[in-house]
Design a protein around this motif. Structure first.
Motif: not given
Length: 268
Positions: A123-129, A178-194
């Motif tokens: 995901l090109e635009n990393n995380s919201l943080s 844990n909210i990642l962003l693709d090239k269009d800034l579409t959010p993707k929930i990540s990190d399901f370890g917990l």
């Protein structure tokens, strides 16, 4: 939720037995490819620092190109990682069986020797943080339309986990990193370890409290009774961060402004 056959309490299993157990568990997962360490090492150019795109308590994330030409985010868990064997297997088990526009896509994993690696879509635009809340570290511009799109996207992802997945899934660690962003800034929930799987016939499960301070629902933190409301509370804190453009906790501010929720509450 299954315990994946792991010996997580009492006397620890010998390292060799633990590797065998991990291999056996991964072999039962249908939708996750098993990569060799050699292949992932080549994809990241020997885990070159230039390709490192993230770092946290779990380890490091590298950008890499797989043999089929796909770009991937390769999450290498450190030996001292807070994300242990149980969380590693949980993440694979949960995310490999579901697919949604607002969830990260797991390509596969590697559990060769002591190596524990997860391979996701890049995901090109990393995380919201690191973008919206990272201040000068990002050149991205977040208009109100974009922020609304991100809020709705995360809500849709959570609705899928809470209402459409069977058994339903409580993420337990919804937060900006844990909210990642693709090239269009579409959010993707990540990190399901917990994440926890909760059968439809149960109102809650009792479990040890896990998550990130500042995002924990008070009733869950106090009683350890997990419901989907825990994610909804965390999402509410995330909404405040997205609207305000600041982290929920900032110790560099005056004491009365350090906690975002208290700051908002004082305005009412």
């Amino acid at each position: 939720m299954t315990c994946f056959g792991l010996c997580l309490g009492g006397k620890a299993s010998p390292p060799h037995n633990r590797v065998v157990e991990i291999d056996e568990e991964i072999s039962t997962i249908e939708n996750a490819r098993v990569y060799s360490y050699r292949e992932l090492r080549a994809a990241t150019e020997d885990f070159c620092p230039v390709n490192k795109i993230g770092k946290g308590g779990f380890g490091s994330v590298y950008k890499g190109r797989l043999r089929d030409g796909k770009m991937a985010a390769i999450k290498v868990l450190s030996v001292e990682s807070k994300q242990g064997v149980k969380e590693f297997l949980t993440e694979i088990k949960v995310i490999s069986n579901i697919e949604h526009e607002n969830l990260v896509k797991l390509y596969g994993c590697c559990a060769e020797g002591d190596h524990r690696i997860l391979v996701y879509n890049y995901l090109e635009n990393n995380s919201l943080s690191q973008t919206l809340l990272g201040g000068a570290h990002s050149s991205l511009q977040f208009s109100w339309i974009t922020r609304t799109k991100i809020c709705i996207g995360v809500a849709r992802g959570l609705a899928f986990l809470h209402e459409e997945a069977q058994p339903y899934i409580v993420h337990r660690d919804i937060k900006a990193s844990n909210i990642l962003l693709d090239k269009d800034l579409t959010p993707k929930i990540s990190d399901f370890g917990l994440a926890k799987l909760i059968p439809a016939d149960l109102t809650h499960v009792s479990t040890r409290v896990a998550g990130t301070l500042g995002y924990l629902a008070p009733e869950y933190a106090m009683r350890g009774q997990l419901t989907r409301k825990a994610d909804v509370y965390s999402f509410g804190i995330l909404l405040l961060e997205i609207v305000s453009g600041r982290c929920n906790t900032n110790k560099r501010l005056p004491i009365e402004e350090q906690y975002l929720l208290e700051r908002v509450w004082s305005c009412f």
